[in-house]
Design an enzyme around this catalytic site. Structure first.
Site, mmCIF file in Angstrom:
data_model
loop_
_atom_site.group_PDB
_atom_site.id
_atom_site.type_symbol
_atom_site.label_atom_id
_atom_site.label_comp_id
_atom_site.label_asym_id
_atom_site.label_seq_id
_atom_site.Cartn_x
_atom_site.Cartn_y
_atom_site.Cartn_z
ATOM 1 N N ASN A 87 44.878 51.969 50.369
ATOM 2 C CA ASN A 87 43.636 51.211 50.564
ATOM 3 C C ASN A 87 43.870 49.953 51.381
ATOM 4 O O ASN A 87 44.896 49.295 51.218
ATOM 5 C CB ASN A 87 43.047 50.772 49.213
ATOM 6 C CG ASN A 87 42.243 51.876 48.566
ATOM 7 O OD1 ASN A 87 42.099 52.959 49.132
ATOM 8 N ND2 ASN A 87 41.726 51.610 47.390
ATOM 9 N N VAL A 88 42.888 49.620 52.202
ATOM 10 C CA VAL A 88 42.973 48.407 53.006
ATOM 11 C C VAL A 88 43.363 47.228 52.117
ATOM 12 O O VAL A 88 44.162 46.380 52.473
ATOM 13 C CB VAL A 88 41.609 48.091 53.652
ATOM 14 C CG1 VAL A 88 41.693 46.795 54.428
ATOM 15 C CG2 VAL A 88 41.202 49.218 54.580
ATOM 16 N N LYS A 89 42.776 47.227 50.938
ATOM 17 C CA LYS A 89 43.008 46.133 50.002
ATOM 18 C C LYS A 89 44.494 45.906 49.713
ATOM 19 O O LYS A 89 44.937 44.783 49.545
ATOM 20 C CB LYS A 89 42.273 46.454 48.697
ATOM 21 C CG LYS A 89 42.028 45.263 47.839
ATOM 22 C CD LYS A 89 40.990 44.368 48.462
ATOM 23 C CE LYS A 89 41.317 42.922 48.185
ATOM 24 N NZ LYS A 89 40.437 42.012 48.888
ATOM 25 N N GLY A 90 45.250 47.013 49.653
ATOM 26 C CA GLY A 90 46.692 46.884 49.501
ATOM 27 C C GLY A 90 47.164 46.437 48.142
ATOM 28 O O GLY A 90 46.478 46.633 47.143
#
Lengths: 540, 257
Positions: B134-137
């Site tokens: 996820n972009v969120k990481g």
């Protein structure tokens, strides 16, 4: 009017002010966003809804002649009806027509004949259809009556043994995979102070398109939800309730491909709470959106009837998304869950709307932000027994720090009038909790509630202060998102990845092949009876 | 103590003084609290190598007439740690920032690096794969979806191995990332073997890089399980991205030779 045992004694008295205009706007947008999805659900049925009708009529057990005996009779019959005449008019009419034509009194006899291949289903018309409808109504009414009796029994036992002495109710999970191992653990947990026992399901179960049968002794990271396991655990908790002089509630999980059936079994076996979220299956289990919304509607009608408190799954959003940036997605989901729940007949006291303590503890003011978010939910849903979920994402394996974090989580729960508090484990994300972890966790809860439970009386965040402003800020963001969802359509929003990063198109995901568009003359006697008792006309 | 100045590779636990060997453990014994239980706890501590050991806390669990006692014990561990004998898997590739990883992909692959992620079997815990993709990481690092030169698809939870193989073939995936959280009855090991075998059978040497991760994996088991790399607890997206770039660049070089 009957009084309902509920973890919110009475409506919450406001201690912060939410912008009334925003609150009104949020609710009306949620209703508008949900409306097309409700129509979609009303116009369709699923294989699991139809199987639930047969379960209400008393058909249980599995076909012993195939495999491990794991194909339930209800699946056999519904599959046969579907193959022969389709399910567009529901399973009830062809089944009870066949009962008369072949001269069976017992659904089990019919099911065996179906499996032997000696039954040819047909769709009845005219007087035959009326006769089938009446017979099906009588049979399903018996199941609904059993659910009603269970509800009355719960009320009676709560009166006799009493409710938990304080709020929030303390909710504890057991899950060994073996129901006979779960039982003593659940009883021990109740003795140590748990008010609600949740038996976590085996990991794969949400994606099974049938409900397993019997008492089960093997599961993965949980115990299978079966009618027999429900019965065994409820009986064990009745025993311990009597011993403790406090009614200990039982929770299980409805979410997944068999929501309608598991909800039905929960009603038949007097479970007290069920995990039932409107979008969880779609987002986190990749279950088809149509299937989920149709199944959810029926399952919630059953929960409404059974006096079961639902628990929604908003905490899950925050395990993947950021608990500050995406706090408003929780609010949006709570509002949608509320709208769907009301439509299905659930009362406010039955809405255990979820939220969680998941803000990064390294973030400055994280505790104040948690208070603000929890108070937003509390004020937006003053009559709902909110379900407060412990930190998981920032439990790093440092159990000592985790224990402190759980203490702060408990403090927010006490300060903000939460209805149901899921006990946080310091060993979250490390190991399955040890016996000692559970004990320490309960001591943590007891300490905080005993030491600071009354602090709600003194806790008055100032007007226009950090907490009140933050609550309104999140509410405003939620309204913005709801506006977008309403413009775009909820199903499109889900397809575009609005909730979490996962994109879930309406024609993808598991279980779509079990969705059937109703035809004229669709007959579901259970739904008709339940809607009539809710004082509504028949739908579609 | 002197042993440590003489043998810098030999150490022991540090309580409040160098060489004191002090540790703290907690455990539960299935017996009622009382003097006998504390004696039992001491016996266990001694057998664990703590001498002297001190039971500093003992309490019955579960309320009522408890059949279980929880102990906190402090003691001096007699064992020595020989650092010369400690074997770990050291990172065999340089840690790249997202920008560097993108540049490296451009230079070696000259196209986007295609990554497919999933949780396989009945495991529904997507926390691990989401943290990496996820972009969120995770841990302040953005996930692989953030890397411009990577094309990432996350198939989510409970993907079957055949589904994953056919999707990898269809997408021409360079790397398949699988996360496994549930470890009951060693499901993570069984699933990983099954995964490796399926790719081997379906695609032979042309199979994508297979990377597995989860909190209970031992990174040294990659070869035994038939996969290219195993990541354990606390792995960040940057480490995974750097590894992918490193491993695929090597693969390209081999092909070019």
């Amino acid at each position: 009017m009957r009084t309902h045992p509920t973890p919110t004694a009475s409506a919450w008295h406001p201690i912060i002010q939410l912008d009334k205009r925003l609150v009104g706007r949020a609710r009306s947008l949620a209703i508008r966003a949900a409306a097309p999805v409700i129509s979609l659900a009303q116009e369709r049925t699923t294989v699991s809804v139809e199987r639930a009708v047969l379960r209400l009529a008393g058909l249980r057990g599995a076909d012993p002649t195939t495999g491990d005996g794991d194909i339930p009779w209800v699946n056999r019959v519904v599959d046969a009806v579907r193959a022969q005449v389709g399910l567009e008019r529901g399973v009830a009419q062809p089944v009870w027509h066949a009962m008369r034509v072949y001269g069976y009194d017992d659904l089990l006899d019919l099911a065996e004949a179906v499996t032997a291949g000696t039954v040819e289903f047909e769709l009845p018309f005219g007087a035959a259809a009326t006769r089938a409808h009446n017979a099906a109504t009588r049979a399903t009414r018996a199941g609904l009556r059993r659910i009603d009796r269970n509800r009355a029994t719960r009320d009676r036992l709560v009166n006799k043994h009493g409710d938990p002495p304080r709020r929030p109710w303390v909710y504890l999970i057991v899950a060994t995979g073996d129901i006979y191992e779960d039982i003593p653990q659940a009883q021990a947990a109740a003795r140590a102070g748990a008010d609600v026992i949740a038996v976590i399901r085996s990991t794969g179960q949400s994606l099974l398109d049938f409900v397993p049968e019997g008492a089960t002794r093997q599961g993965y990271a949980g115990t299978y939800a079966t009618q027999e396991n429900f019965r065994l655990m409820r009986a064990a908790l009745d025993e311990v309730s009597k011993e403790l002089g406090r009614y200990v509630r039982l929770t299980n999980y409805a979410s997944g491909l068999c929501m309608p059936e598991i909800a039905t079994l929960a009603g038949l076996e007097r479970l007290d709470m069920m995990l039932n979220d409107s979008m969880y299956g779609i987002l986190f289990r990749d279950i088809n959106p149509q299937r989920t919304f149709i199944d959810q509607r029926f399952s919630r009608m059953i929960h409404a009837r059974a006096g079961i408190i639902i628990n929604t799954g908003e905490d899950n959003y925050l395990t993947t998304a950021d608990a500050v940036d995406d706090a408003h997605t929780v609010t949006v989901s709570q509002l949608l869950n509320e709208t769907f729940a009301h439509e299905a007949g659930l009362a406010n006291w039955q809405l255990g709307l979820g939220h969680a303590f998941e803000i990064n503890p390294d973030l400055p003011e994280s505790f104040r932000l948690e208070l603000a978010h929890a108070l937003l939910a509390r004020h937006l849903f003053p009559e709902a027994p909110l379900k407060w979920m412990p930190p998981t994402k920032h439990m790093t394996g440092d159990i000592f720090r985790g224990y402190l974090l759980d203490g702060f989580f408990n403090l927010v729960g006490a300060l903000t009038g939460q209805g149901i508090l899921l006990v946080g484990m310091m060993t979250e994300a490390v190991v399955t909790p040890f016996l000692s972890d559970r004990d320490l966790a309960l001591r943590n809860v007891r300490y905080v509630l005993d030491a600071a439970g009354g602090l709600t009386e003194d806790f008055r965040p100032p007007r226009g202060g950090f907490i009140e402003n933050r609550a309104n800020e999140v509410l405003a963001e939620a309204v913005g998102l709801l506006q977008r969802i309403t413009d775009e359509g909820l199903l499109n929003a889900i397809a575009d990845g609005t909730f979490g990063i996962t994109k879930r198109p309406v024609d993808r995901g598991k279980g779509l092949d079990g969705v059937i568009v109703k035809a004229d003359g669709y007959d579901n006697p259970a739904v008709t009876l339940m809607e009539a008792d809710l004082g509504r006309g028949e739908s579609s | 103590m002197s042993e440590q100045t003489q043998h810098p590779d030999i150490i022991r636990p540090y309580g409040d003084t160098t060489g004191d060997g002090m540790v703290q453990v907690s455990f539960t014994l299935p017996m009622a609290p009382g003097p006998k239980a504390e004696g039992a706890a001491l016996q266990l501590a001694t057998k664990m190598g703590l001498d002297p050991a001190m039971v500093v806390h003992a309490t019955g669990l579960g309320g009522g007439e408890s059949a279980y006692t929880f102990f906190v014990v402090y003691g001096r561990a007699g064992h020595l740690v020989d650092l010369g004998e400690v074997v770990v898997r050291e990172r065999e590739y340089p840690l790249l920032a997202a920008k560097e990883a993108n540049l490296a992909i451009k230079a070696t692959l000259r196209r986007k690096l295609i990554v497919l992620g999933a949780c396989i079997g009945t495991d529904a815990h997507t926390v691990g794969i989401d943290a990496i993709l996820n972009v969120k990481g995770f841990a302040g690092e953005k996930g692989l979806e953030y890397y411009r030169e990577m094309k990432v698809s996350n198939l989510g939870a409970q993907v079957t191995v055949p589904e994953l193989v056919s999707q990898a073939r269809k997408d021409r995936a360079d790397a398949v990332l699988v996360s496994q959280v549930v470890t009951q009855r060693d499901a993570h090991l069984r699933n990983t073997r099954e995964l490796a075998a399926a790719f081997r059978e379906a695609m032979g040497d042309h199979r994508p890089l297979i990377v597995v991760g989860g909190p209970r994996f031992d990174p040294r088991m990659a070869e035994e399980l038939g996969v290219d790399r195993i990541f354990g607890r606390g792995t960040t997206p940057g480490e995974v991205a750097s590894y992918l770039v490193h491993a695929l660049a090597n693969k390209e070089l081999l092909r070019a030779c």
